[in-house]
Design a protein around this motif. Structure first.
Motif, PDB file in Angstrom:
ATOM      1  N   SER A  45       0.825  -1.216   0.000  1.00  0.00           N
ATOM      2  CA  SER A  45       0.000   0.000   0.000  1.00  0.00           C
ATOM      3  C   SER A  45       0.861   1.268   0.000  1.00  0.00           C
ATOM      4  O   SER A  45       0.528   2.231  -0.696  1.00  0.00           O
ATOM      5  N   ILE A  46       1.967   1.271   0.703  1.00  0.00           N
ATOM      6  CA  ILE A  46       2.823   2.466   0.729  1.00  0.00           C
ATOM      7  C   ILE A  46       3.502   2.682  -0.615  1.00  0.00           C
ATOM      8  O   ILE A  46       3.556   3.811  -1.117  1.00  0.00           O
ATOM      9  N   THR A  74       1.791   4.623  -3.399  1.00  0.00           N
ATOM     10  CA  THR A  74       1.581   6.061  -3.239  1.00  0.00           C
ATOM     11  C   THR A  74       2.796   6.808  -3.793  1.00  0.00           C
ATOM     12  O   THR A  74       3.863   6.222  -3.969  1.00  0.00           O
ATOM     13  N   PRO A  75       2.665   8.119  -4.065  1.00  0.00           N
ATOM     14  CA  PRO A  75       3.805   8.873  -4.598  1.00  0.00           C
ATOM     15  C   PRO A  75       5.022   8.812  -3.667  1.00  0.00           C
ATOM     16  O   PRO A  75       4.920   9.097  -2.475  1.00  0.00           O
ATOM     17  N   SER A 102       5.212  -1.145  -9.087  1.00  0.00           N
ATOM     18  CA  SER A 102       4.384  -0.066  -8.556  1.00  0.00           C
ATOM     19  C   SER A 102       5.254   1.034  -7.945  1.00  0.00           C
ATOM     20  O   SER A 102       4.997   2.225  -8.133  1.00  0.00           O
ATOM     21  N   ASN A 134       5.549   4.951  -9.178  1.00  0.00           N
ATOM     22  CA  ASN A 134       5.209   6.004  -8.228  1.00  0.00           C
ATOM     23  C   ASN A 134       6.408   6.832  -7.774  1.00  0.00           C
ATOM     24  O   ASN A 134       6.283   7.645  -6.857  1.00  0.00           O
TER      25      ASN A 134
END
Length: 154
Positions: free
Chosen positions: A49-50, A53-54, A80, A84
């Motif tokens: 999940s982290i 994120t950007p 990912s 990101n």
């Protein structure tokens, strides 16, 4: 980026040197950036999940308690992270999909690899100081990594 050896020569004890011998497993051998952290045990839900994120050039430090039992990151999560804008991931535990990780523009240091996937319950803590190998990793401090090792601002 200045090499970690030259950086240590310049700044000395202002930097902590991680003596733990992590493997370079990503496609980017040298990376640096401000630290974010995750503490988890055989569960990569928070890591996933982290890294979705950007990242803005940040390095995620994952304290998996050194457990060799399951991978805390694989190629899909790493892809990912690249998408990101993360600079790198340092994992006190294993990864999987080593061949694919080596092709991604991401710094990856880990204890080794294990094809077994982890649980995905999201159990753990985020953005807290973590310590392994005798070095404290504090969110917001800067981490420098290359083929020689890892340095962290004290």
């Amino acid at each position: 980026m200045t090499s970690t050896a030259d950086l240590y020569d310049e700044r000395g004890e202002a930097l902590a040197s991680l003596p733990l011998q992590l493997l370079n497993l990503g496609g980017r051998a040298a990376f640096e950036g401000p630290i974010r952290t995750v503490r988890c045990f055989e569960d990569n839900g928070l890591v996933k999940s982290i890294l979705a994120t950007p990242g803005n050039g940040t390095v995620l430090v994952v304290d998996g308690a050194g457990s060799p039992n399951s991978a805390l990151m694989g190629d899909m999560i790493a892809a990912s992270a690249v998408a990101n804008g993360w600079a790198g991931v340092v994992i006190n535990g294993p990864v999987r999909d080593r061949a694919a990780l080596a092709e991604l523009d991401l710094g990856v240091k880990a204890l080794g690899s294990n094809p077994r996937k982890s649980s995905k319950d999201g159990v753990g803590e985020v953005d807290i100081p973590v310590e392994f190998g005798g070095v404290s990793f504090v969110p917001g401090k800067r981490l420098y990594s290359d083929e020689d090792g890892i340095l962290v601002e004290r």
